[in-house]
Structure formats: C-alpha cells, structure tokens
Design a protein around this motif. Structure first.
Motif, mmCIF file in Angstrom:
data_model
loop_
_atom_site.group_PDB
_atom_site.id
_atom_site.type_symbol
_atom_site.label_atom_id
_atom_site.label_comp_id
_atom_site.label_asym_id
_atom_site.label_seq_id
_atom_site.Cartn_x
_atom_site.Cartn_y
_atom_site.Cartn_z
ATOM 1 N N VAL A 1 0.829 -1.206 0.000
ATOM 2 C CA VAL A 1 0.000 0.000 0.000
ATOM 3 C C VAL A 1 0.863 1.255 0.000
ATOM 4 N N THR A 2 1.918 1.278 0.796
ATOM 5 C CA THR A 2 2.767 2.473 0.878
ATOM 6 C C THR A 2 3.458 2.749 -0.447
ATOM 7 N N VAL A 3 4.058 1.730 -1.039
ATOM 8 C CA VAL A 3 4.786 1.928 -2.293
ATOM 9 C C VAL A 3 3.835 2.360 -3.403
ATOM 10 N N VAL A 4 2.731 1.643 -3.573
ATOM 11 C CA VAL A 4 1.802 1.939 -4.675
ATOM 12 C C VAL A 4 1.083 3.262 -4.436
ATOM 13 N N GLN A 5 0.585 3.453 -3.225
ATOM 14 C CA GLN A 5 -0.224 4.641 -2.949
ATOM 15 C C GLN A 5 0.603 5.918 -3.004
ATOM 16 N N VAL A 6 1.752 5.924 -2.352
ATOM 17 C CA VAL A 6 2.584 7.130 -2.342
ATOM 18 C C VAL A 6 3.155 7.393 -3.737
#
Length: 319
Positions: free
Chosen positions: A93-98
C-alpha cells in the motif's frame, strides 16, 4: 512632556509583560478542558493498555502475569500470520499509494493541464466515503460471480477467487484489500503532495530549466529536496494507517460473521491483520490482557518502522 525615571519605565514594562497570578490561573482554566479530555481519553487508555499487556484481566479480576502474554505472542502462529499480513499490506500500500499519488500530483500540477481542481475533487471523493460502505460495495464486486470476474471473462481470462470463498484459498485476499485501500486514500495523498508542490517557488524551477535541467534532474535536485518533509508526512501516515487497517478487510470478508469462530480473516487467515486479531481477542474471546500484548506489538512495529523511515528519508540532509 513630563520626564519619567528610567527605573519606573522598566518596572512598568516588567509588570505589563509579566501576567499576574490571577491572569495565569484564568489562562490555565480555559485550556484545562482540552488537557483533561486528552488525559482521560488519550493518555490513560494508552498507559492502561501497556498495563493490560502484563496481566490476565477481566472486569472482576486482575492477575499480574508478567511476560507470559509476550511469550505467548512469540509462539502464536495466528499472531505471526497477522503480523506478516500487516507488514505485506504496509509495504504494498505504501509503495503503490505514495508513488501513484506523487505521480498524479506532478501531472495535475503542470500548467498545461486544465481543470486541475476538478481532477483533485474527483480523485478525493473516495476518501469521503465510509470504509464500511466501500467494503460492502467492493465485496460485491470481488465476489466470484461479480463484475470483476465478468470483465476478466470478456478478456478471455479465468475467474479469480478474490475472497477465497470458492476455492478456500486466501491467496488473493491481501491484493484485494490493498487495491481498495489505495483506491480510497490515494486522493488524500494527492492533495497533500499538491499542497507541497504549490509551496515550492516557481522561480526555482524556472531557474533550473534555464540552466538546462531536464524533468528528471528537476525532480531529483529541486523538487524532491523541497518536498522531503511533505513526503515523510505522507509516507508516515500511510504506513501507520496500513498497519492499523481494520474496517476494509473486515467488511470485505463478511463483517463480524467470522468473529469469535477463528475465521475473521477469511480462508487461511489471508486477510487477518493485527488490528482485527486485537479486536477478536479482546471483544469476542474476552482475553483483554493478551489483546493488550497484541496492541503493544502493533505499537512497537509502528514505532520502529516510522523511525526507520525518518532515518532513511532525512539521511542526506542530516549527514
């Protein structure tokens, strides 16, 4: 104009600058409600949850057990599964979302793009929707006979058991949860990045372009250093939110239907997170002390990951 002694002037200034005891008491009285509320509903629950982690607690009896709950954590396979699921969701989530939010914010921020406010509004709308509603709607879409598998069939692809109810496999549960989470919160991150980009003086970017800086060099040497603090804030809240994720996987997997039965996280506990396990342990099994130990594990994980992120993001500027 009468002349006043210098000592009298200094004394009067000290009296004006220094509030009286009565004025100070009135100031403390006005701010007291906030601090009392914060202490009762903020500090006390945090401190008491730490205490619970070392007890066997019921509403009628408290027994100090020391590190027994911590030792149980280390040997509980369900805790290991929930921790790994939470870390997987955090990373994806962090890699894709940010990354997606930064890319879209950079694109929308360009002057040649028209209707930038409209794009920001449309992308922000999912953030305003309650996670419970999103979980119910996406639960229907992810069903084996739902819209997503229908679209896959039109493309000649085999249907996917996203939620594991047909094959009994939890393989696709975490990707489904990550997809819904990114879809809901990416708009909020776009707004944060857009605010950071707006605060960067346009003269710096123009000067870099005049010096021959291309898009990548402009991003690497001008925009990124000035956007570093905003990036840390966005990454930090995304990491904390994804580690604490609860409502989206809960509603995707049928709500509280599996609570207390060991199936709250779906088949093979594929969607079980630390927050869901904490809730199930405390309110369905009544093991509040062990739930406090799980909360302590979640707190330690968030603290360590956030500290590591800060060290990584600000390493160049502090070195």
């Amino acid at each position: 104009m009468p002349a006043y002694p210098l000592a009298s002037i200094r004394a009067s200034r000290r009296l004006l600058a220094r509030p009286t005891v009565r004025q100070a008491l009135w100031g403390y009285l006005f701010v007291a409600p906030f601090y009392l509320t914060f202490a009762v509903f903020g500090l006390f629950p945090i401190g008491y949850s730490f205490y619970l982690a070392f007890t066997r607690w019921t509403p009628f009896h408290v027994e100090w057990v020391g590190l027994e709950n911590v030792g149980r954590l280390l040997s509980d396979p369900l805790v290991h599964t929930a921790l790994l699921n939470s870390l997987w969701l955090m990373a994806v989530v962090t890699v894709v979302q940010v990354g997606l939010a930064l890319l879209l914010a950079l694109v929308i921020h360009q002057r040649v793009v028209r209707g930038r406010d409209l794009y920001r509004t449309v992308l922000f709308l999912p953030y305003l929707t309650a996670p419970v509603v999103l979980g119910l709607v996406w639960g229907v879409l992810f069903a084996y006979s739902g819209v997503l598998n229908y679209l896959l069939g039109l493309l000649g692809l085999a249907p996917v058991d996203w939620l594991g109810y047909v094959t009994g496999s939890g393989r696709w549960i975490k990707p489904a949860v990550a997809f819904v989470t990114v879809w809901q919160y990416v708009g909020w991150n776009i707004l944060l990045f857009s605010a950071g980009l707006t605060a960067i003086p346009a003269e710096l970017c123009e000067a870099a372009r005049l010096d021959g800086a291309g898009p990548w060099a402009l991003l690497r040497w001008v925009i990124w250093p000035l956007l570093r603090r905003v990036t840390f804030f966005v990454v930090a809240i995304t990491v904390i939110g994804s580690l604490q994720i609860f409502d989206i996987p809960l509603m995707l997997l049928g709500g509280l239907a599996g609570a207390g039965s060991g199936t709250l996280g779906g088949p093979e506990a594929g969607g079980l997170t630390l927050s869901m396990l904490l809730y199930d342990t405390a309110f369905n099994y009544g093991q509040f002390g062990y739930a406090g130990a799980i909360a302590l594990l979640l707190f330690a994980t968030i603290l360590l990951v956030t500290a590591g992120l800060r060290q990584t993001i600000f390493r160049d500027s502090e070195g």
